[in-house]
Scaffold this active site. Structure first.
Site, PDB file in Angstrom:
ATOM      1  N   SER A 139      11.634  17.838   8.275  1.00 56.77           N
ATOM      2  CA  SER A 139      10.689  18.841   8.771  1.00 56.77           C
ATOM      3  C   SER A 139       9.342  18.165   9.025  1.00 56.77           C
ATOM      4  O   SER A 139       9.054  17.122   8.414  1.00 56.77           O
ATOM      5  CB  SER A 139      10.505  19.931   7.711  1.00 56.77           C
ATOM      6  OG  SER A 139       9.382  20.736   8.009  1.00 56.77           O
ATOM      7  N   TYR A 168      10.105  22.351  -1.544  1.00 58.83           N
ATOM      8  CA  TYR A 168      10.606  22.174  -0.179  1.00 58.83           C
ATOM      9  C   TYR A 168      10.062  20.884   0.435  1.00 58.83           C
ATOM     10  O   TYR A 168      10.805  20.054   0.960  1.00 58.83           O
ATOM     11  CB  TYR A 168      10.194  23.386   0.659  1.00 58.83           C
ATOM     12  CG  TYR A 168      10.682  23.358   2.099  1.00 58.83           C
ATOM     13  CD1 TYR A 168      12.002  23.699   2.408  1.00 58.83           C
ATOM     14  CD2 TYR A 168       9.833  23.003   3.151  1.00 58.83           C
ATOM     15  CE1 TYR A 168      12.452  23.683   3.724  1.00 58.83           C
ATOM     16  CE2 TYR A 168      10.274  22.984   4.465  1.00 58.83           C
ATOM     17  CZ  TYR A 168      11.585  23.336   4.748  1.00 58.83           C
ATOM     18  OH  TYR A 168      12.031  23.327   6.050  1.00 58.83           O
TER      19      TYR A 168
END
Ligand SMILES: NC(=O)c1ccc[n+]([C@@H]2O[C@H](COP(=O)([O-])OP(=O)(O)OC[C@H]3O[C@@H](n4cnc5c(N)ncnc54)[C@H](O)[C@@H]3O)[C@@H](O)[C@H]2O)c1
Length: 256
Positions: free
Chosen positions: A138, A151
């Site tokens: 990401s 995350y």
């Protein structure tokens, strides 16, 4: 580009970015194996795709289930060429607010899951000369919003895993980390819905991207397919951003 005769395993392929990837690989004639915990969505999506699509129910954080799933994929299509480690979850908390259980949950899916899938897919790739492992990281591995500690940690670590796979299995296996900006998927929609004003938060997210929109899952799929194809065969071991220019402007938002 054609993936005719090749088998592509996509984790978390029942919806969102994984489904976008599956659509593209399938359109390019690949045999597509979708691994997901959402049996209904996964089975329905595979039925929609038709021939050359297999759904396998599997929780990627369980080694036993992953091993079985990779065996089933090879049993069905005879070989395994591309693994897209896409399944991931997000939980919103900063370090002091994160329980050990939440931390483990996120890391077990996003990081351990990718490791387990690679561990049990690479031997099959090597049997037919090699393959490609794509890890869905990401932009959050580079620029970070507040309260996503587990995350962000998992997405950053996936870049290390990518490098290790590329180094350890060269030249037969390549590995690349894909780092998307905001993508229009159920994951983001659920996050927007948790806020008191979902439309405002959606617009704020859009504003972070210089291109003034979020990505469609299929355009991430097109990028992944290029990287995994023969045409992308000089790309190896790197994180690649596909993010509409998110995070390059001093001050952040497009509108500022
Ligand atoms: N949506 C974004 O803006 C965005 C941006 C950058 C990176 N990503 C990453 O892309 C990937 C896909 O994101 P998305 O937005 O499509 O998510 P999503 O929630 O829309 O879809 C994820 C899929 O993974 C499956 N899944 C979850 N846990 C699983 C498990 N333990 N085993 C097997 N399957 C499991 C879910 O059932 C679901 O079908 C994630 O790794 C995410 O972190 C997303």
């Amino acid at each position: 580009m054609s993936f005719k005769g090749k088998t592509i395993v996509i984790t978390g392929g029942a919806k969102g970015i994984g489904a976008g990837c599956a659509e593209v690989f399938h359109r390019q004639k690949g045999n597509v194996v979708i691994i997901d915990i959402d049996e209904t969505a996964g089975q329905q999506f595979c039925n929609q795709l038709g021939d050359r699509a297999l759904f396998i129910h599997c929780n990627i954080s369980s080694e036993k289930e992953v091993q079985k799933a990779m065996e089933l994929a090879v049993e069905e299509f005879g070989r395994l060429d591309v693994l897209v480690n896409n399944a991931g979850i997000i939980r919103y908390s900063k370090v002091t607010e994160t329980s050990v259980e939440e931390w483990d949950n996120v890391l077990n899916v996003n990081l351990k899951g990718a490791f387990l899938c690679a561990k049990h897919a690479i031997p099959s790739m090597l049997k037919n000369g090699g393959g490609v492992v794509i890890n869905m990281s990401s932009v959050q591995a580079f620029v970070t919003q507040e309260k996503v500690a587990p995350y962000v940690t998992s997405k950053s670590a996936l870049i290390g895993l990518t490098r290790s796979i590329a180094v350890d299995y060269a030249p037969q296996v390549r590995s690349v980390a894909i780092c998307p900006g905001g993508v229009d998927t159920p994951m983001n929609e659920e996050a927007f819905q948790q806020s008191p004003d979902p439309d405002e938060v959606r617009q704020e997210t859009i504003n972070l991207h210089l291109v003034d929109r979020m990505a469609r899952p299929q355009e991430i799929g097109e990028f992944v397919a290029f990287v995994a194809s023969e045409k992308g065969s000089f790309i190896n071991g790197q994180p690649l951003r596909i993010d509409g220019g998110l995070g390059i402007k001093i001050g952040g938002s497009k509108k500022e």
